[in-house]
Design a protein around this motif. Sequence first.
Motif, PDB file in Angstrom:
ATOM      1  N   ARG A  32       0.836  -1.217   0.000  1.00  0.00           N
ATOM      2  CA  ARG A  32       0.000   0.000   0.000  1.00  0.00           C
ATOM      3  C   ARG A  32       0.860   1.251   0.000  1.00  0.00           C
ATOM      4  O   ARG A  32       0.528   2.234  -0.671  1.00  0.00           O
ATOM      5  CB  ARG A  32      -0.961   0.000   1.186  1.00  0.00           C
ATOM      6  N   GLU A  35       2.193   1.700  -3.516  1.00  0.00           N
ATOM      7  CA  GLU A  35       1.123   2.171  -4.384  1.00  0.00           C
ATOM      8  C   GLU A  35       0.869   3.660  -4.186  1.00  0.00           C
ATOM      9  O   GLU A  35       0.659   4.397  -5.159  1.00  0.00           O
ATOM     10  CB  GLU A  35      -0.147   1.368  -4.133  1.00  0.00           C
ATOM     11  N   GLU A  47      -1.411  -0.615  -8.291  1.00  0.00           N
ATOM     12  CA  GLU A  47      -1.425  -2.015  -7.855  1.00  0.00           C
ATOM     13  C   GLU A  47      -1.168  -2.960  -9.015  1.00  0.00           C
ATOM     14  O   GLU A  47      -0.600  -4.025  -8.844  1.00  0.00           O
ATOM     15  CB  GLU A  47      -2.733  -2.356  -7.140  1.00  0.00           C
TER      16      GLU A  47
END
Length: 69
Positions: A32, A35, A47
Amino acid sequence: MSAPIVIHRPSPTGGRRVTVRGQIVGLAHDDRDVEEFIRRAGLFDAEDLLDDPAWVEWRGGRAHQYQAA
């Protein structure tokens, strides 16, 4: 030509330095984080890029692992 996004080897204290086009964009502790760094750099569908070797090079460790061995 090398990938524009490089996720460097895990640091001894955890996390991986991320560079985009040669500029350090942060220290990621999970996908995360990567990303978000990619999104902030102006790239979309981050992603989907993480496993594309044309975009992302994982150095010095297994992809998607952020803790030092």
